[in-house]
Design a protein around this motif. Structure first.
Motif, PDB file in Angstrom:
ATOM      1  N   ASP A   1       0.851  -1.187   0.000  1.00 58.43           N
ATOM      2  CA  ASP A   1       0.000   0.000   0.000  1.00 58.43           C
ATOM      3  C   ASP A   1       0.892   1.244   0.000  1.00 58.43           C
ATOM      4  OD1 ASP A   1      -1.674   2.167   0.686  1.00 58.43           O
ATOM      5  OD2 ASP A   1      -2.911   0.950   2.012  1.00 58.43           O
ATOM      6  N   ASP A   2       0.962   1.911  -1.128  1.00 56.11           N
ATOM      7  CA  ASP A   2       1.792   3.115  -1.245  1.00 56.11           C
ATOM      8  C   ASP A   2       1.355   4.202  -0.268  1.00 56.11           C
ATOM      9  OD1 ASP A   2       3.584   2.283  -3.222  1.00 56.11           O
ATOM     10  OD2 ASP A   2       2.225   2.867  -4.842  1.00 56.11           O
ATOM     11  N   HIS A   3       0.049   4.347  -0.073  1.00 56.70           N
ATOM     12  CA  HIS A   3      -0.476   5.374   0.832  1.00 56.70           C
ATOM     13  C   HIS A   3      -0.018   5.098   2.268  1.00 56.70           C
ATOM     14  CE1 HIS A   3      -3.124   8.526   2.197  1.00 56.70           C
ATOM     15  NE2 HIS A   3      -3.780   7.693   2.989  1.00 56.70           N
ATOM     16  N   LEU A   4      -0.061   3.838   2.674  1.00 57.72           N
ATOM     17  CA  LEU A   4       0.417   3.467   4.007  1.00 57.72           C
ATOM     18  C   LEU A   4       1.899   3.787   4.137  1.00 57.72           C
ATOM     19  CD1 LEU A   4       0.106   2.160   6.795  1.00 57.72           C
ATOM     20  CD2 LEU A   4       0.511  -0.051   5.692  1.00 57.72           C
ATOM     21  N   SER A   5       2.662   3.440   3.138  1.00 60.23           N
ATOM     22  CA  SER A   5       4.098   3.706   3.152  1.00 60.23           C
ATOM     23  C   SER A   5       4.371   5.206   3.320  1.00 60.23           C
ATOM     24  CB  SER A   5       4.728   3.186   1.857  1.00 60.23           C
ATOM     25  OG  SER A   5       6.101   3.455   1.816  1.00 60.23           O
ATOM     26  N   ASP A   6       3.631   6.026   2.575  1.00 62.29           N
ATOM     27  CA  ASP A   6       3.783   7.481   2.694  1.00 62.29           C
ATOM     28  C   ASP A   6       3.423   7.956   4.099  1.00 62.29           C
ATOM     29  OD1 ASP A   6       4.524   7.586   0.023  1.00 62.29           O
ATOM     30  OD2 ASP A   6       2.551   8.263  -0.673  1.00 62.29           O
ATOM     31  N   ASN A   7       2.319   7.443   4.641  1.00 59.87           N
ATOM     32  CA  ASN A   7       1.892   7.849   5.987  1.00 59.87           C
ATOM     33  C   ASN A   7       2.878   7.403   7.058  1.00 59.87           C
ATOM     34  OD1 ASN A   7      -0.344   9.150   4.999  1.00 59.87           O
ATOM     35  ND2 ASN A   7      -1.766   7.498   5.482  1.00 59.87           N
ATOM     36  N   MET A   8       3.519   6.269   6.851  1.00 60.91           N
ATOM     37  CA  MET A   8       4.523   5.800   7.803  1.00 60.91           C
ATOM     38  C   MET A   8       5.726   6.747   7.827  1.00 60.91           C
ATOM     39  SD  MET A   8       4.386   1.672   7.181  1.00 60.91           S
ATOM     40  CE  MET A   8       5.707   1.269   8.350  1.00 60.91           C
ATOM     41  N   ARG A   9       6.061   7.323   6.700  1.00 61.70           N
ATOM     42  CA  ARG A   9       7.182   8.266   6.643  1.00 61.70           C
ATOM     43  C   ARG A   9       6.885   9.544   7.418  1.00 61.70           C
ATOM     44  NH1 ARG A   9       7.377   5.739   1.628  1.00 61.70           N
ATOM     45  NH2 ARG A   9       9.384   4.766   1.199  1.00 61.70           N
ATOM     46  N   GLU A  10       5.603   9.832   7.614  1.00 64.56           N
ATOM     47  CA  GLU A  10       5.191  11.036   8.330  1.00 64.56           C
ATOM     48  C   GLU A  10       4.512  10.691   9.659  1.00 64.56           C
ATOM     49  OE1 GLU A  10       2.950  13.573   5.728  1.00 64.56           O
ATOM     50  OE2 GLU A  10       4.331  13.224   4.083  1.00 64.56           O
ATOM     51  N   TRP A  11       4.828   9.538  10.200  1.00 63.68           N
ATOM     52  CA  TRP A  11       4.227   9.033  11.435  1.00 63.68           C
ATOM     53  C   TRP A  11       4.424  10.048  12.556  1.00 63.68           C
ATOM     54  CZ3 TRP A  11       4.404   3.119  12.032  1.00 63.68           C
ATOM     55  CH2 TRP A  11       3.560   2.694  13.065  1.00 63.68           C
ATOM     56  N   GLU A  12       3.328  10.460  13.179  1.00 60.53           N
ATOM     57  CA  GLU A  12       3.384  11.439  14.259  1.00 60.53           C
ATOM     58  C   GLU A  12       3.906  10.799  15.541  1.00 60.53           C
ATOM     59  OE1 GLU A  12      -0.320  13.532  14.826  1.00 60.53           O
ATOM     60  OE2 GLU A  12      -0.755  13.362  12.683  1.00 60.53           O
ATOM     61  N   PRO A  13       4.831  11.455  16.218  1.00 62.68           N
ATOM     62  CA  PRO A  13       5.336  10.930  17.487  1.00 62.68           C
ATOM     63  C   PRO A  13       4.184  10.713  18.484  1.00 62.68           C
ATOM     64  CG  PRO A  13       6.658  12.787  16.748  1.00 62.68           C
ATOM     65  CD  PRO A  13       5.459  12.715  15.843  1.00 62.68           C
ATOM     66  N   GLY A  14       4.252   9.596  19.178  1.00 65.78           N
ATOM     67  CA  GLY A  14       3.243   9.283  20.179  1.00 65.78           C
ATOM     68  C   GLY A  14       2.054   8.484  19.657  1.00 65.78           C
ATOM     69  N   ARG A  15       1.870   8.449  18.351  1.00 69.75           N
ATOM     70  CA  ARG A  15       0.771   7.660  17.779  1.00 69.75           C
ATOM     71  C   ARG A  15       1.237   6.218  17.622  1.00 69.75           C
ATOM     72  NH1 ARG A  15      -3.826  10.211  15.885  1.00 69.75           N
ATOM     73  NH2 ARG A  15      -4.239   8.248  14.860  1.00 69.75           N
ATOM     74  N   ARG A  16       0.339   5.270  17.865  1.00 73.23           N
ATOM     75  CA  ARG A  16       0.723   3.864  17.779  1.00 73.23           C
ATOM     76  C   ARG A  16       0.249   3.192  16.506  1.00 73.23           C
ATOM     77  NH1 ARG A  16       0.773   0.678  22.980  1.00 73.23           N
ATOM     78  NH2 ARG A  16       2.074  -0.627  21.653  1.00 73.23           N
ATOM     79  N   THR A  17      -0.616   3.866  15.737  1.00 75.77           N
ATOM     80  CA  THR A  17      -1.096   3.288  14.478  1.00 75.77           C
ATOM     81  C   THR A  17      -1.047   4.319  13.365  1.00 75.77           C
ATOM     82  OG1 THR A  17      -3.406   3.852  14.947  1.00 75.77           O
ATOM     83  CG2 THR A  17      -2.665   1.650  15.611  1.00 75.77           C
ATOM     84  N   VAL A  18      -0.961   3.811  12.151  1.00 77.69           N
ATOM     85  CA  VAL A  18      -1.018   4.630  10.947  1.00 77.69           C
ATOM     86  C   VAL A  18      -1.923   3.918   9.953  1.00 77.69           C
ATOM     87  CG1 VAL A  18       0.319   5.575   9.022  1.00 77.69           C
ATOM     88  CG2 VAL A  18       1.312   5.537  11.285  1.00 77.69           C
ATOM     89  N   TRP A  19      -2.800   4.671   9.319  1.00 80.59           N
ATOM     90  CA  TRP A  19      -3.738   4.123   8.348  1.00 80.59           C
ATOM     91  C   TRP A  19      -3.139   4.122   6.948  1.00 80.59           C
ATOM     92  CZ3 TRP A  19      -9.489   4.252   9.173  1.00 80.59           C
ATOM     93  CH2 TRP A  19      -9.822   4.395  10.512  1.00 80.59           C
ATOM     94  N   GLY A  20      -3.542   3.146   6.186  1.00 81.62           N
ATOM     95  CA  GLY A  20      -3.240   3.109   4.767  1.00 81.62           C
ATOM     96  C   GLY A  20      -4.513   3.395   3.998  1.00 81.62           C
ATOM     97  N   THR A  21      -4.601   2.924   2.777  1.00 74.43           N
ATOM     98  CA  THR A  21      -5.794   3.075   1.959  1.00 74.43           C
ATOM     99  C   THR A  21      -6.882   2.172   2.518  1.00 74.43           C
ATOM    100  OG1 THR A  21      -4.389   3.424   0.041  1.00 74.43           O
ATOM    101  CG2 THR A  21      -6.701   2.874  -0.392  1.00 74.43           C
ATOM    102  N   ILE A  22      -8.080   2.719   2.702  1.00 78.77           N
ATOM    103  CA  ILE A  22      -9.178   1.864   3.156  1.00 78.77           C
ATOM    104  C   ILE A  22     -10.145   1.640   2.006  1.00 78.77           C
ATOM    105  CG2 ILE A  22      -8.945   2.504   5.582  1.00 78.77           C
ATOM    106  CD1 ILE A  22     -11.506   4.182   5.241  1.00 78.77           C
ATOM    107  N   HIS A  23     -10.707   0.455   1.976  1.00 75.25           N
ATOM    108  CA  HIS A  23     -11.657   0.055   0.951  1.00 75.25           C
ATOM    109  C   HIS A  23     -12.980  -0.210   1.655  1.00 75.25           C
ATOM    110  CE1 HIS A  23      -8.208  -0.366  -1.734  1.00 75.25           C
ATOM    111  NE2 HIS A  23      -7.608  -0.923  -0.695  1.00 75.25           N
ATOM    112  N   CYS A  24     -13.960   0.643   1.388  1.00 73.56           N
ATOM    113  CA  CYS A  24     -15.243   0.559   2.073  1.00 73.56           C
ATOM    114  C   CYS A  24     -16.125  -0.496   1.416  1.00 73.56           C
ATOM    115  CB  CYS A  24     -15.943   1.905   2.021  1.00 73.56           C
ATOM    116  SG  CYS A  24     -15.003   3.229   2.797  1.00 73.56           S
ATOM    117  N   TYR A  25     -17.024  -1.047   2.214  1.00 75.87           N
ATOM    118  CA  TYR A  25     -17.989  -2.006   1.685  1.00 75.87           C
ATOM    119  C   TYR A  25     -19.367  -1.708   2.250  1.00 75.87           C
ATOM    120  CZ  TYR A  25     -17.037  -4.605   6.059  1.00 75.87           C
ATOM    121  OH  TYR A  25     -16.856  -4.973   7.369  1.00 75.87           O
TER     122      TYR A  25
END
Length: 104
Positions: free
Chosen positions: A74-98
């Protein structure tokens, strides 16, 4: 350690901020800062609950060395991981709704 997990979640009293109320749920990859795989699931559950979302399932949980290893999933997840905010324990990637029949 940083784990990746393929996550499925649904509404649990949220206002539709992260998941539009017209959808039953969503799935996608998330990154988790955790001590082990069991802790990763606990962190996911708490993180989603903080947004009034309910963890339905966490699959394919595995350790990664960093954002570059997430890019193939997931490219979006990879990008968000590079900008991971200090103190946060999770990072979201692309979500696919149903859609489906929402239960009260």
């Amino acid at each position: 350690m940083i784990f990746l997990a393929q996550v499925t979640f649904e509404h649990d009293g949220d206002s539709g901020e992260h998941l539009a109320l017209s959808y039953q749920g969503a799935c996608g990859w998330m990154a988790i800062d955790a001590d082990d795989a069991k802790d990763a699931v606990d962190v996911l559950r708490k993180s989603l609950a903080a947004d009034k979302l309910k963890l339905v399932e966490a699959e394919r949980i595995h350790v990664v060395g960093g954002p570059q290893q997430a890019a193939s999933l997931d490219d979006h997840l990879s990008d968000n991981m590079r900008e991971w905010e200090p103190g946060r324990r999770t990072v979201w990637g692309t979500i696919h709704c149903y859609v489906g029949v929402r239960r009260a």
